[in-house]
Design a protein around this motif. Structure first.
Motif, PDB file in Angstrom:
ATOM      1  N   PRO A  29       0.832  -1.195   0.000  1.00 22.40           N
ATOM      2  CA  PRO A  29       0.000   0.000   0.000  1.00 22.40           C
ATOM      3  C   PRO A  29       0.871   1.251   0.000  1.00 22.40           C
ATOM      4  O   PRO A  29       1.688   1.451   0.886  1.00 22.40           O
ATOM      5  CB  PRO A  29      -0.763  -0.102   1.307  1.00 22.40           C
ATOM      6  N   VAL A  62       2.621  -7.367  -2.158  1.00 21.59           N
ATOM      7  CA  VAL A  62       2.778  -6.720  -0.858  1.00 21.59           C
ATOM      8  C   VAL A  62       3.916  -7.375  -0.089  1.00 21.59           C
ATOM      9  O   VAL A  62       4.018  -8.608  -0.056  1.00 21.59           O
ATOM     10  CB  VAL A  62       1.455  -6.835  -0.054  1.00 21.59           C
ATOM     11  N   ALA A  72      -1.838  -3.219   4.285  1.00 25.85           N
ATOM     12  CA  ALA A  72      -2.457  -3.467   2.975  1.00 25.85           C
ATOM     13  C   ALA A  72      -3.903  -3.934   3.136  1.00 25.85           C
ATOM     14  O   ALA A  72      -4.792  -3.484   2.390  1.00 25.85           O
ATOM     15  CB  ALA A  72      -1.647  -4.504   2.194  1.00 25.85           C
ATOM     16  N   MET A 107      -4.276 -10.112  -2.504  1.00 20.97           N
ATOM     17  CA  MET A 107      -2.940  -9.793  -2.063  1.00 20.97           C
ATOM     18  C   MET A 107      -2.008 -10.955  -2.374  1.00 20.97           C
ATOM     19  O   MET A 107      -2.347 -12.113  -2.127  1.00 20.97           O
ATOM     20  CB  MET A 107      -2.962  -9.533  -0.550  1.00 20.97           C
TER      21      MET A 107
END
Length: 183
Positions: free
Chosen positions: A11, A36, A44, A64
């Motif tokens: 993120p 991530v 995230a 993710m």
């Protein structure tokens, strides 16, 4: 054709803003994979929930993928790589070290080696339509022309470690786009 995206650098502010804009504009958007770092997983997850809350009922699948751009195959589990390579149509490579005060060794690992690994991984995507790479190159000083990595001179223009480190990944990314005839 449905669009399936992969973002590195999530993120992060830029990735979050781009995702929100894509959700507004790309009617063919079906799924977003987010590469991530393990230590960013909780953040995230919170960012995904925040984005989903702003969707006004629109359905987009976020998935993710835990990994590292600094490792071969992005350290993605082998059984997942094949599925990703068959699905992803668009890549936004945003992961980088943007701090100008970072030690050169760390900047080299993330910004140069990491981009090399992403570029190598992207070559295996069978449905790739667009690859977007955000460089961390910075320009400082007085120049009377537009600065691009195409017209930089190593001796004259490079005043920071970041600029020197980013010429190579910029060149690789342009070469990759030409190879796949991408816009």
């Amino acid at each position: 054709m449905e669009h399936v995206y992969l973002f590195t650098g999530f993120p992060g502010f830029i990735s979050n803003q781009l995702i929100m804009e894509l959700l507004r504009r790309d009617e063919a958007l079906n799924k977003i994979y987010l590469l991530v770092l393990p230590e960013q997983k909780v953040k995230a997850e919170a960012e995904i929930k925040s984005i989903e809350n702003e969707l006004d009922g629109a359905k987009v699948v976020f998935e993710m993928v835990i990994g590292y751009i600094t490792k071969e195959n992005l350290d993605i589990p082998f059984d997942l790589i094949h599925n990703l390579q068959q699905e992803i149509t668009h890549v936004f490579h945003l992961a980088a070290i943007y701090d100008l005060a970072v030690p050169e060794k760390i900047a080299q690992l993330v910004n140069v080696v990491g981009t090399k690994h992403v570029n190598e991984w992207v070559k295996g995507l069978t449905k790739l339509k667009r690859y977007t790479y955000f460089s961390t190159a910075y320009v400082a000083g007085n120049r009377g022309e537009i600065c691009t990595s195409m017209n930089w001179s190593f001796q004259k223009a490079l005043r920071t470690i970041m600029n020197g480190l980013n010429l190579t990944p910029n060149y690789w990314s342009r070469s990759l786009k030409k190879r796949f005839r991408l816009p």
